[in-house]
Design an enzyme around this catalytic site. Structure first.
Site, PDB file in Angstrom:
ATOM      1  N   ARG A  14      47.298  43.540  43.569  1.00 33.10           N
ATOM      2  CA  ARG A  14      46.952  42.193  43.122  1.00 33.10           C
ATOM      3  C   ARG A  14      47.869  41.181  43.805  1.00 33.10           C
ATOM      4  NH1 ARG A  14      44.539  41.080  37.976  1.00 33.10           N
ATOM      5  NH2 ARG A  14      44.028  43.291  37.982  1.00 33.10           N
ATOM      6  N   HIS A 104      40.669  38.457  36.011  1.00 29.13           N
ATOM      7  CA  HIS A 104      40.675  37.101  35.452  1.00 29.13           C
ATOM      8  C   HIS A 104      41.650  36.172  36.175  1.00 29.13           C
ATOM      9  CE1 HIS A 104      43.972  39.307  33.535  1.00 29.13           C
ATOM     10  NE2 HIS A 104      44.593  38.144  33.463  1.00 29.13           N
ATOM     11  N   LYS A 113      41.214  47.863  42.667  1.00 27.94           N
ATOM     12  CA  LYS A 113      41.337  48.934  41.686  1.00 27.94           C
ATOM     13  C   LYS A 113      40.770  50.186  42.335  1.00 27.94           C
ATOM     14  CE  LYS A 113      40.861  45.867  37.690  1.00 27.94           C
ATOM     15  NZ  LYS A 113      40.080  45.542  36.457  1.00 27.94           N
ATOM     16  N   ASP A 255      35.569  40.440  36.455  1.00 27.62           N
ATOM     17  CA  ASP A 255      34.938  41.641  37.009  1.00 27.62           C
ATOM     18  C   ASP A 255      34.093  42.374  35.970  1.00 27.62           C
ATOM     19  OD1 ASP A 255      37.277  42.349  35.657  1.00 27.62           O
ATOM     20  OD2 ASP A 255      37.645  44.101  36.886  1.00 27.62           O
TER      21      ASP A 255
END
Length: 461
Positions: A14, A104, A113, A255
């Protein structure tokens, strides 16, 4: 050159694009992912690659795929998908996968992921640290990969209809009473998956009237953040439920792997109540099964699990811990306070859409309004999660522990103190920021408020 230690977190990748990472870093991560899969003994089969609606998603996903293919593995490009759609593909096809999303987080962020075949999670202790090290080594060489005619192939596949059909056969809504449902997709991937699963774009219509809010896919999030745990992001949904006279409102994150519920009055239904409700439904089908909950869900959750003949097992906060406990115990279901819901029927992975289907079924199979139905599962008063900036987290937690010598202490995840009157609180450190996170629950609002304010005073003093 990207410093991958800044973007590779405990469970995923991230960071901001392009200043923290870019397509070159994505390509290196793709190559490293393929190498680590070989080490897991998963040398055969393609790698699934998908992305959400963020503008940087297609480029990053394509670069990652190029890195995978350069290592000799084929790629199946799913294109636009929700995270749980990627998990569906990984489980149904028995293939590893990578989902490009920052959930988010704001528009400038993106992430990955990753999972092994069967939607098995990859975290720091299960391959992610090695992926980071191998990718960093590739970046440090600072060498462009030469064009290679023998690069493994890529194909494009659309699994939206298959994903929708699979979820629908797990929870049958065909016989419920008609419901008006407001859905706030937050300009995220719910705008793509909700019409397929709850609507009639790929499957026959259900007895649902869907009122859409912000279904347009837009990774700049022009209306509000796609984070339904922040009350500010529920305001539009709450207003629309009341204005349209809807029986229920659903909000998805960016997502679309998390789902938050609002009742017919526009009041939020706690994720703990949804966890207990879904647990009761799953235990009715599979009596005596284990159900996982994290340690900051309401104490009503284990109570209700036991009342329905199940075995509650507590786990640390975080999807890797929940999934590991589910696999270890063969649990039928798992729920978190953050509105992540995990199902054995979904390869132990999390899917907000399946939780939404269960909630709609529970509501539509009887005549009571959602507020009355949910009240059966909400027995205590909770504070919600409150963050405080603290320089020395460990010292502050120790100070708070010393202030309550009479309380029963548990250090499974941070500090949990339980009191004889049923009140409790959990204080735990953030993994990524200088924050302490506080959750308080008590039998009455007065007791919860008093304990919350007392602990916060000590934390912030």
């Amino acid at each position: 050159m990207s410093d991958l230690s800044q973007i590779v977190k405990a469970y995923d990748v991230r960071g901001t694009v392009p200043d923290q990472w870019d397509e070159r870093a994505a390509e290196a991560l793709g190559a490293a992912f393929a190498q680590v899969l070989n080490g897991f003994g998963e040398q055969d089969g393609e790698v699934l690659v998908a992305h959400d609606m963020r503008a940087t998603g297609p480029g990053l996903a394509a670069a990652f795929a190029a890195g995978v293919r350069a290592e000799g593995r084929g790629v199946i490009e799913l294109g636009l998908a929700s995270t749980d759609m990627l998990y569906y593909a990984s489980g149904a096809l028995g293939l590893p996968g990578a989902m490009f999303t920052a959930s988010h987080n704001p528009a400038q962020y993106n992430g990955i992921k990753m999972c092994r075949s069967g939607a098995r999670p990859i975290g720091q202790d299960t391959g992610l640290a090695e992926i980071r090290e191998r990718a960093q080594a590739l970046l440090d060489k600072d060498e462009a990969r030469p064009a290679d005619a023998s690069v493994a192939p890529a194909e494009r596949r659309d699994l939206l209809a298959d994903y929708a059909a699979y979820l629908r056969q797990l929870v049958d809504l065909s016989g419920i009473r008609p419901l008006k449902v407001v859905v706030d997709a937050g300009n995220g991937m719910g705008g793509y998956t909700v019409p397929a699963v709850l609507g009639d774009t790929v499957l026959p219509a259900l007895p649902l009237e869907i009122v859409p809010l912000y279904f347009e896919l837009d990774g700049t999030f022009p209306n509000h953040e796609a984070n339904p745990l922040d009350p500010a992001n529920l305001v539009d949904l709450q207003r629309a439920v009341i204005e349209h006279g809807a029986e229920i409102g659903l909000a998805f994150d960016g997502d679309a792997d998390r789902c938050f519920v609002v009742d017919e009055r526009g009041e939020p239904v706690s994720p703990s109540a949804i966890t207990a409700l879904v647990a009761a439904r799953e235990l009715a089908k599979h009596p005596g099964s284990t159900v996982i909950h994290n340690l900051i869900t309401s104490r009503a959750v284990p109570e209700i699990i036991r009342e329905h003949g199940g075995e509650p097992v507590v786990a640390r906060v975080g999807h890797s811990f929940i999934k590991a406990e589910m696999a270890r115990t063969n649990a039928i279901f798992g729920g978190e306070h953050s509105a992540h819901y995990y199902f054995r029927d979904f390869w132990f992975a999390d899917t907000g859409m399946l939780a939404a289907l269960h909630t709609l079924a529970a509501l539509g199979e009887q005549s009571l309004p959602l507020s009355v139905l949910a009240a059966e599962y909400e027995r205590y008063v909770a504070s919600g999660e409150i963050n405080s900036t603290v320089a020395d987290q460990a010292a502050k937690v120790a100070e708070v522990r010393a202030a309550y010598p009479q309380a029963d202490a548990d250090e499974l995840d941070g500090l949990t103190l339980r009191f004889p009157d049923g009140a409790w609180f959990n204080l735990r450190a953030s993994n990524t920021e200088p924050l302490l996170r506080l959750n308080v629950e008590a039998p009455t609002r007065e007791r919860m408020t008093a304990l919350r304010d007392e602990v916060l005073d000590r934390v912030r003093r």
